[in-house]
Design a protein around this motif. Structure first.
Motif, PDB file in Angstrom:
ATOM      1  N   ASP A 143     -33.905 -24.384 -11.548  1.00  0.00           N
ATOM      2  CA  ASP A 143     -32.574 -24.701 -10.883  1.00  0.00           C
ATOM      3  C   ASP A 143     -32.520 -23.913  -9.554  1.00  0.00           C
ATOM      4  OD1 ASP A 143     -31.848 -26.134 -13.394  1.00  0.00           O
ATOM      5  OD2 ASP A 143     -31.190 -24.218 -14.215  1.00  0.00           O
ATOM      6  N   ILE A 144     -33.483 -23.528  -8.811  1.00  0.00           N
ATOM      7  CA  ILE A 144     -33.498 -23.132  -7.664  1.00  0.00           C
ATOM      8  C   ILE A 144     -34.309 -23.978  -6.647  1.00  0.00           C
ATOM      9  CG2 ILE A 144     -33.539 -21.046  -6.049  1.00  0.00           C
ATOM     10  CD1 ILE A 144     -31.360 -20.776  -7.964  1.00  0.00           C
ATOM     11  N   HIS A 145     -33.658 -24.783  -6.033  1.00  0.00           N
ATOM     12  CA  HIS A 145     -34.391 -25.590  -5.223  1.00  0.00           C
ATOM     13  C   HIS A 145     -34.510 -25.472  -3.700  1.00  0.00           C
ATOM     14  CE1 HIS A 145     -35.352 -28.116  -8.718  1.00  0.00           C
ATOM     15  NE2 HIS A 145     -34.360 -28.085  -8.927  1.00  0.00           N
ATOM     16  N   LYS A 146     -33.180 -24.609  -3.471  1.00  0.00           N
ATOM     17  CA  LYS A 146     -33.003 -24.344  -2.046  1.00  0.00           C
ATOM     18  C   LYS A 146     -32.133 -23.077  -2.052  1.00  0.00           C
ATOM     19  CE  LYS A 146     -28.856 -27.568  -1.845  1.00  0.00           C
ATOM     20  NZ  LYS A 146     -28.973 -27.803  -3.255  1.00  0.00           N
ATOM     21  N   PRO A 147     -32.298 -22.277  -1.039  1.00  0.00           N
ATOM     22  CA  PRO A 147     -31.633 -20.858  -1.016  1.00  0.00           C
ATOM     23  C   PRO A 147     -30.046 -20.987  -1.557  1.00  0.00           C
ATOM     24  CG  PRO A 147     -33.107 -20.929   0.988  1.00  0.00           C
ATOM     25  CD  PRO A 147     -32.924 -22.403   0.254  1.00  0.00           C
ATOM     26  N   GLU A 148     -29.240 -22.052  -1.268  1.00  0.00           N
ATOM     27  CA  GLU A 148     -27.977 -22.219  -1.511  1.00  0.00           C
ATOM     28  C   GLU A 148     -27.597 -22.360  -2.862  1.00  0.00           C
ATOM     29  OE1 GLU A 148     -28.893 -22.906   2.391  1.00  0.00           O
ATOM     30  OE2 GLU A 148     -29.466 -23.907   0.702  1.00  0.00           O
ATOM     31  N   ASP A 149     -28.758 -22.584  -3.668  1.00  0.00           N
ATOM     32  CA  ASP A 149     -28.495 -22.849  -5.299  1.00  0.00           C
ATOM     33  C   ASP A 149     -28.243 -21.526  -5.812  1.00  0.00           C
ATOM     34  OD1 ASP A 149     -28.782 -25.293  -4.870  1.00  0.00           O
ATOM     35  OD2 ASP A 149     -31.113 -25.345  -5.426  1.00  0.00           O
ATOM     36  N   ALA A 150     -28.889 -20.441  -5.257  1.00  0.00           N
ATOM     37  CA  ALA A 150     -28.502 -18.952  -5.659  1.00  0.00           C
ATOM     38  C   ALA A 150     -26.839 -18.572  -5.539  1.00  0.00           C
ATOM     39  CB  ALA A 150     -29.453 -17.878  -5.040  1.00  0.00           C
ATOM     40  N   ASP A 151     -26.110 -19.046  -6.348  1.00  0.00           N
ATOM     41  CA  ASP A 151     -24.712 -18.658  -6.331  1.00  0.00           C
ATOM     42  C   ASP A 151     -24.323 -17.695  -7.108  1.00  0.00           C
ATOM     43  OD1 ASP A 151     -24.936 -19.587  -8.851  1.00  0.00           O
ATOM     44  OD2 ASP A 151     -23.796 -21.587  -8.402  1.00  0.00           O
ATOM     45  N   ASP A 152     -23.028 -17.146  -6.994  1.00  0.00           N
ATOM     46  CA  ASP A 152     -22.472 -16.030  -7.822  1.00  0.00           C
ATOM     47  C   ASP A 152     -22.975 -16.175  -9.207  1.00  0.00           C
ATOM     48  OD1 ASP A 152     -21.580 -14.847  -5.632  1.00  0.00           O
ATOM     49  OD2 ASP A 152     -19.549 -15.421  -6.098  1.00  0.00           O
ATOM     50  N   GLU A 153     -22.702 -17.371  -9.692  1.00  0.00           N
ATOM     51  CA  GLU A 153     -23.237 -17.248 -11.228  1.00  0.00           C
ATOM     52  C   GLU A 153     -24.671 -16.899 -11.463  1.00  0.00           C
ATOM     53  OE1 GLU A 153     -23.152 -20.815 -14.714  1.00  0.00           O
ATOM     54  OE2 GLU A 153     -22.621 -21.602 -12.683  1.00  0.00           O
ATOM     55  N   PHE A 154     -25.464 -17.290 -10.670  1.00  0.00           N
ATOM     56  CA  PHE A 154     -26.979 -17.033 -10.610  1.00  0.00           C
ATOM     57  C   PHE A 154     -27.057 -15.489 -10.656  1.00  0.00           C
ATOM     58  CE2 PHE A 154     -30.906 -15.855  -8.668  1.00  0.00           C
ATOM     59  CZ  PHE A 154     -31.832 -16.366  -9.436  1.00  0.00           C
ATOM     60  N   TRP A 155     -26.329 -14.755  -9.871  1.00  0.00           N
ATOM     61  CA  TRP A 155     -26.391 -13.315  -9.566  1.00  0.00           C
ATOM     62  C   TRP A 155     -25.779 -12.466 -10.727  1.00  0.00           C
ATOM     63  CZ3 TRP A 155     -30.426 -12.634  -6.609  1.00  0.00           C
ATOM     64  CH2 TRP A 155     -30.669 -13.365  -5.387  1.00  0.00           C
ATOM     65  N   ASN A 156     -24.806 -13.045 -11.409  1.00  0.00           N
ATOM     66  CA  ASN A 156     -24.162 -12.582 -12.314  1.00  0.00           C
ATOM     67  C   ASN A 156     -25.154 -12.756 -13.702  1.00  0.00           C
ATOM     68  OD1 ASN A 156     -21.873 -11.708 -10.996  1.00  0.00           O
ATOM     69  ND2 ASN A 156     -20.866 -13.723 -11.513  1.00  0.00           N
TER      70      ASN A 156
END
Length: 289
Positions: A143-156
């Motif tokens: 689900d990570i195709h560009k840097p912006e895809d790493a949102d707060d939900e991803f880091w949590n």
């Protein structure tokens, strides 16, 4: 010394932790205190190796020049090498990137009876990658195709995965210690200048250090988020004032000694009754050779 002051809490901003210790010992006294403390730590290591039921994982994170390498050298220098392993995690290899990000850390974990030291750790995956999310693209995540895809939900999600990873370790007999060497930006500047000034230290300097220093605030945010989300009862973070190297080493060693002394089941194993009853016989055999 009140060591609880260095334990992180989920609601404390990173800027509220000191980078210099209060009422520090002078350099000579700190070295003397460390020498005594690390002897106690080495004695525990010997017992734990023989006991063979616990493991210890010690994790170090910190900005460049925070003193990780020298601290590890000085705190663990009395250890028997057969009972300790150190790993320094660099840029992931192609093989490592083909697995989940925790894989290379799993296979480096200490076995029962051993200390494992991680110099830079599994937290690089929520620190460097958070500051440089473009690095995530090398992991080929669904689900990570560009840097912006790493949102707060991803880091949590990653924080939760790391907490579960550490919880599993603790439940299976590994004591987990996590130390962030909290260096001030001004002291980092002094240490970088020292590397440039002294010819024998030049090799330690990299132009990349200055690029990372330019985004200091981004790193501090990433560290704050990581510490707040992953300091847990079973694997708490300790934030160590790192502007004073001798004191930082002593504080880390004392925390290890104090916490590991609570494992009062760690003792040298006793001989079985049959072997113990024949000790005099064995002595006589050796003396009469």
């Amino acid at each position: 010394m009140n060591l609880d002051q260095y334990k992180a809490t989920p609601d404390k901003p990173l800027k509220e932790y000191a980078t210099a210790p209060q009422n520090p010992l002078d350099k000579k006294a700190a070295k003397k205190a460390l020498k005594k403390s690390r002897k106690e730590l080495a004695d525990f290591q010997e017992r734990m190796y023989a006991h063979d039921r616990h493991a210890v994982l010690v994790c170090f994170q910190g900005m460049d020049t925070s003193g990780k390498d020298s601290l590890i050298r000085e705190v663990f220098k009395d250890f028997n090498v057969r009972g300790v392993e150190q790993h320094s995690f660099k840029v992931p290899t192609e093989l490592e990137l083909s697995h989940g990000y925790l894989w290379r850390h799993y296979i480096a974990l200490p076995s029962k009876g051993h200390f494992g030291i991680f110099n830079r750790t599994h937290y690089e995956n929520v620190l460097v990658t958070r500051v440089h999310p473009e690095y995530l693209l090398s992991e080929n995540l669904p689900d990570i195709h560009k840097p912006e895809d790493a949102d707060d939900e991803f880091w949590n999600m990653r924080f939760e995965q790391i907490n579960n990873f550490e919880k599993e370790l603790v439940q299976n007999g590994t004591k987990v210690f996590k130390f962030f060497l909290n260096l001030s930006k001004e002291e980092q500047k002094n240490r970088l200048l020292r590397r440039l000034r002294l010819p024998e230290k030049n090799w330690k300097f990299s132009a990349g250090d200055l690029k990372e220093r330019a985004i200091w605030d981004k790193y501090m945010h990433a560290y704050e988020q990581a510490i707040q989300h992953t300091t847990t009862p079973q694997a708490p973070w300790h934030v160590i004032p790192a502007d004073d190297k001798p004191m930082a080493r002593y504080i880390v060693c004392q925390i290890l000694v104090e916490q590991l002394s609570k494992l009062d089941d760690v003792k040298f194993p006793e001989l079985d009754e049959k072997t113990a009853s024949r000790l005099d016989e064995f002595k006589n055999l050796l003396n009469n050779e």
